[in-house]
Write a protein that holds these residues in place. Structure first.
Motif, PDB file in Angstrom:
ATOM      1  N   ASP A 165     -13.932  22.359  18.480  1.00  0.00           N
ATOM      2  CA  ASP A 165     -14.219  22.692  17.084  1.00  0.00           C
ATOM      3  C   ASP A 165     -14.887  24.060  17.011  1.00  0.00           C
ATOM      4  N   ILE A 166     -14.743  24.692  15.873  1.00  0.00           N
ATOM      5  CA  ILE A 166     -15.421  25.961  15.585  1.00  0.00           C
ATOM      6  C   ILE A 166     -16.442  25.705  14.490  1.00  0.00           C
ATOM      7  N   ILE A 167     -17.647  26.230  14.648  1.00  0.00           N
ATOM      8  CA  ILE A 167     -18.699  26.066  13.644  1.00  0.00           C
ATOM      9  C   ILE A 167     -19.172  27.446  13.212  1.00  0.00           C
ATOM     10  N   ILE A 168     -19.113  27.706  11.894  1.00  0.00           N
ATOM     11  CA  ILE A 168     -19.408  29.046  11.372  1.00  0.00           C
ATOM     12  C   ILE A 168     -20.414  28.962  10.222  1.00  0.00           C
ATOM     13  N   PRO A 169     -21.657  29.380  10.423  1.00  0.00           N
ATOM     14  CA  PRO A 169     -22.563  29.541   9.278  1.00  0.00           C
ATOM     15  C   PRO A 169     -22.090  30.716   8.421  1.00  0.00           C
ATOM     16  N   VAL A 170     -22.085  30.533   7.115  1.00  0.00           N
ATOM     17  CA  VAL A 170     -21.516  31.532   6.210  1.00  0.00           C
ATOM     18  C   VAL A 170     -22.461  31.785   5.047  1.00  0.00           C
ATOM     19  N   TYR A 171     -22.572  33.056   4.669  1.00  0.00           N
ATOM     20  CA  TYR A 171     -23.332  33.433   3.475  1.00  0.00           C
ATOM     21  C   TYR A 171     -22.677  34.667   2.862  1.00  0.00           C
ATOM     22  N   LYS A 172     -22.289  34.567   1.616  1.00  0.00           N
ATOM     23  CA  LYS A 172     -21.609  35.641   0.905  1.00  0.00           C
ATOM     24  C   LYS A 172     -20.397  36.157   1.706  1.00  0.00           C
ATOM     25  N   PRO A 173     -19.448  35.291   2.017  1.00  0.00           N
ATOM     26  CA  PRO A 173     -18.294  35.715   2.830  1.00  0.00           C
ATOM     27  C   PRO A 173     -17.405  36.699   2.090  1.00  0.00           C
ATOM     28  N   ASP A 174     -16.705  37.536   2.891  1.00  0.00           N
ATOM     29  CA  ASP A 174     -15.758  38.477   2.310  1.00  0.00           C
ATOM     30  C   ASP A 174     -14.419  38.321   3.030  1.00  0.00           C
ATOM     31  N   ASN A 175     -13.548  39.305   2.903  1.00  0.00           N
ATOM     32  CA  ASN A 175     -12.212  39.200   3.484  1.00  0.00           C
ATOM     33  C   ASN A 175     -12.218  39.125   5.009  1.00  0.00           C
ATOM     34  N   THR A 176     -13.288  39.620   5.637  1.00  0.00           N
ATOM     35  CA  THR A 176     -13.390  39.492   7.097  1.00  0.00           C
ATOM     36  C   THR A 176     -13.425  38.026   7.500  1.00  0.00           C
ATOM     37  N   PHE A 177     -14.091  37.210   6.718  1.00  0.00           N
ATOM     38  CA  PHE A 177     -14.128  35.775   6.988  1.00  0.00           C
ATOM     39  C   PHE A 177     -12.730  35.170   6.911  1.00  0.00           C
ATOM     40  N   LEU A 178     -11.951  35.567   5.921  1.00  0.00           N
ATOM     41  CA  LEU A 178     -10.583  35.058   5.793  1.00  0.00           C
ATOM     42  C   LEU A 178      -9.724  35.486   6.981  1.00  0.00           C
ATOM     43  N   GLU A 179      -9.925  36.718   7.441  1.00  0.00           N
ATOM     44  CA  GLU A 179      -9.204  37.186   8.622  1.00  0.00           C
ATOM     45  C   GLU A 179      -9.613  36.380   9.852  1.00  0.00           C
ATOM     46  N   LEU A 180     -10.898  36.074   9.971  1.00  0.00           N
ATOM     47  CA  LEU A 180     -11.389  35.254  11.081  1.00  0.00           C
ATOM     48  C   LEU A 180     -10.682  33.902  11.106  1.00  0.00           C
ATOM     49  N   ILE A 181     -10.585  33.250   9.973  1.00  0.00           N
ATOM     50  CA  ILE A 181      -9.923  31.943   9.904  1.00  0.00           C
ATOM     51  C   ILE A 181      -8.468  32.055  10.347  1.00  0.00           C
ATOM     52  N   ARG A 182      -7.779  33.081   9.880  1.00  0.00           N
ATOM     53  CA  ARG A 182      -6.369  33.261  10.263  1.00  0.00           C
ATOM     54  C   ARG A 182      -6.233  33.473  11.771  1.00  0.00           C
ATOM     55  N   LYS A 183      -7.105  34.293  12.334  1.00  0.00           N
ATOM     56  CA  LYS A 183      -7.043  34.578  13.775  1.00  0.00           C
ATOM     57  C   LYS A 183      -7.352  33.329  14.604  1.00  0.00           C
ATOM     58  N   LEU A 184      -8.280  32.507  14.137  1.00  0.00           N
ATOM     59  CA  LEU A 184      -8.609  31.286  14.862  1.00  0.00           C
ATOM     60  C   LEU A 184      -7.434  30.316  14.877  1.00  0.00           C
ATOM     61  N   GLU A 185      -6.656  30.314  13.830  1.00  0.00           N
ATOM     62  CA  GLU A 185      -5.513  29.413  13.749  1.00  0.00           C
ATOM     63  C   GLU A 185      -4.301  29.938  14.517  1.00  0.00           C
ATOM     64  N   GLN A 186      -4.416  31.138  15.088  1.00  0.00           N
ATOM     65  CA  GLN A 186      -3.329  31.718  15.877  1.00  0.00           C
ATOM     66  C   GLN A 186      -3.663  31.748  17.369  1.00  0.00           C
ATOM     67  N   GLN A 187      -4.682  31.013  17.778  1.00  0.00           N
ATOM     68  CA  GLN A 187      -5.122  31.035  19.164  1.00  0.00           C
ATOM     69  C   GLN A 187      -4.164  30.273  20.083  1.00  0.00           C
ATOM     70  N   SER A 188      -4.166  30.646  21.363  1.00  0.00           N
ATOM     71  CA  SER A 188      -3.304  29.988  22.352  1.00  0.00           C
ATOM     72  C   SER A 188      -3.748  28.549  22.609  1.00  0.00           C
ATOM     73  N   VAL A 189      -5.024  28.254  22.351  1.00  0.00           N
ATOM     74  CA  VAL A 189      -5.544  26.893  22.409  1.00  0.00           C
ATOM     75  C   VAL A 189      -5.823  26.440  20.980  1.00  0.00           C
ATOM     76  N   SER A 190      -5.252  25.314  20.602  1.00  0.00           N
ATOM     77  CA  SER A 190      -5.375  24.849  19.223  1.00  0.00           C
ATOM     78  C   SER A 190      -6.808  24.448  18.883  1.00  0.00           C
ATOM     79  N   VAL A 191      -7.195  24.752  17.677  1.00  0.00           N
ATOM     80  CA  VAL A 191      -8.509  24.365  17.165  1.00  0.00           C
ATOM     81  C   VAL A 191      -8.381  23.008  16.479  1.00  0.00           C
ATOM     82  N   ASN A 192      -9.287  22.107  16.804  1.00  0.00           N
ATOM     83  CA  ASN A 192      -9.266  20.796  16.161  1.00  0.00           C
ATOM     84  C   ASN A 192      -9.735  20.907  14.710  1.00  0.00           C
ATOM     85  N   ARG A 193     -10.900  21.484  14.531  1.00  0.00           N
ATOM     86  CA  ARG A 193     -11.473  21.597  13.188  1.00  0.00           C
ATOM     87  C   ARG A 193     -12.354  22.835  13.113  1.00  0.00           C
TER      88      ARG A 193
END
Length: 327
Positions: free
Chosen positions: A24-52
């Protein structure tokens, strides 16, 4: 006969699925911007699948503002968002709460402004974490394109190209650097995390190093994984550097059992000297005065933070970057 074979195959697949280690990935967030959205996309494209992906968001209105009018929740069905108020946030306690939502064997702590440099980030971190007696593996941070020369060198100083595993045997040689670990991007063994009691539950700063120190003291290793890379940098003003280092000093003053025996001043002096030498050799002499002024702000903040108990309460709050901590 055919049905029995199909049933046997199905049972075998189920057994294999149960044996697969989840991450799992755990991300504390405060006032997120487009970098956060890019992070989510990159995590979902990893060679090892993310559970949650577990998002611990401070102040719901800012998160809602970012995803308003988008199909975020539909597109990212494995993202779990939990909201809290600023008064509830604490660097250690909030991350511990995030871990409680996870049932994975491994989890990776990240910050909202760190972006994987390639598709092998999780793979590389888990590779180190599966080594015997490794409690945490943290990634190399690289300054993204467009960063200042000072920021580029700062990242290379703290995050070199060579991986290493740090243990008790390195304390005499590395001192406080033995405990250095950044959960800007760091993977943890859940079994060891629970054994050590998780992050310190109330801290102004440094929860990642405090955990790493306890892990080392318990006989575990800290794996710096240079092959696991994230783009991450800051361009703090002098005042922001002051406040950040004030909180750093406070955290060290509140945990003398870890930091008293390994003062960090000498490491700071070494960094400044090497930075100045690098700027001279690289043709950036004009930036040296800025480094000296910035270093003065850093040291002043750190020194005052270490002695915050001697200062008036109102002044402490004004100098701190974490106002809610003092309420």
């Amino acid at each position: 006969m055919k049905n029995r074979l199909l049933l046997a195959l199905k049972q075998e697949l189920v057994t294999e699925d149960k044996s697969v280690e989840k991450t799992d990935i755990i991300i504390p967030v405060y006032k997120p911007d487009n970098t956060f959205l890019e992070l989510i996309r990159k995590l979902e494209q990893q060679s090892v699948s993310v559970n949650r992906i577990i998002v611990m968001n401070t102040e719901q209105k800012y998160f809602d503002r970012l995803i308003y009018g988008t199909s975020f929740q539909k597109d990212h069905h494995n993202v779990l968002v939990r909201h809290l108020s600023r008064r509830e946030f604490d660097h250690g306690r909030t991350r511990n709460r995030g871990v409680q939502y996870s049932d994975a064997e491994y989890f990776i702590m990240m910050t909202q402004d760190a972006v994987p440099a390639d598709a092998h980030l999780i793979e590389e971190l888990l590779g180190q974490l599966r080594r015997e007696k490794v409690a945490v593996a943290y990634a190399r941070q690289i300054a993204p394109e467009g960063s200042s020369e000072i920021e580029k060198y700062t990242r290379s100083f703290n995050y070199p190209e060579q991986s290493m595993i740090k243990t008790q045997a390195d304390l005499e040689r590395l001192g406080l650097k033995t405990f250095f670990c950044s959960n800007v991007c760091a993977a943890y063994s859940r079994r060891i995390f629970d054994e050590l009691g998780g992050f310190v539950k109330h801290t102004i700063f440094n929860e990642d190093m405090i955990y790493a120190a306890r892990a080392v003291e318990a006989g575990y290793g800290i794996a710096y994984t240079a092959e696991a890379k994230v783009f991450h940098s800051h361009n703090y003003t002098n005042v922001e550097q002051f406040r950040r280092n004030f909180d750093l000093g406070v955290s060290q003053a509140e945990h003398p059992e870890i930091f008293a025996a390994y003062p960090s001043e000498s490491e700071g002096i070494r960094f400044v000297r090497q930075m100045i030498r690098h700027l001279r050799e690289a043709g950036f002499k004009r930036k040296i005065p800025h480094v000296l002024v910035q270093s003065g702000f850093k040291y002043a903040g750190y020194l005052l933070g270490k002695h915050y108990r001697s200062l008036p309460g109102k002044l402490v709050v004004r100098m701190s970057n974490s106002k809610e901590y003092w309420s």
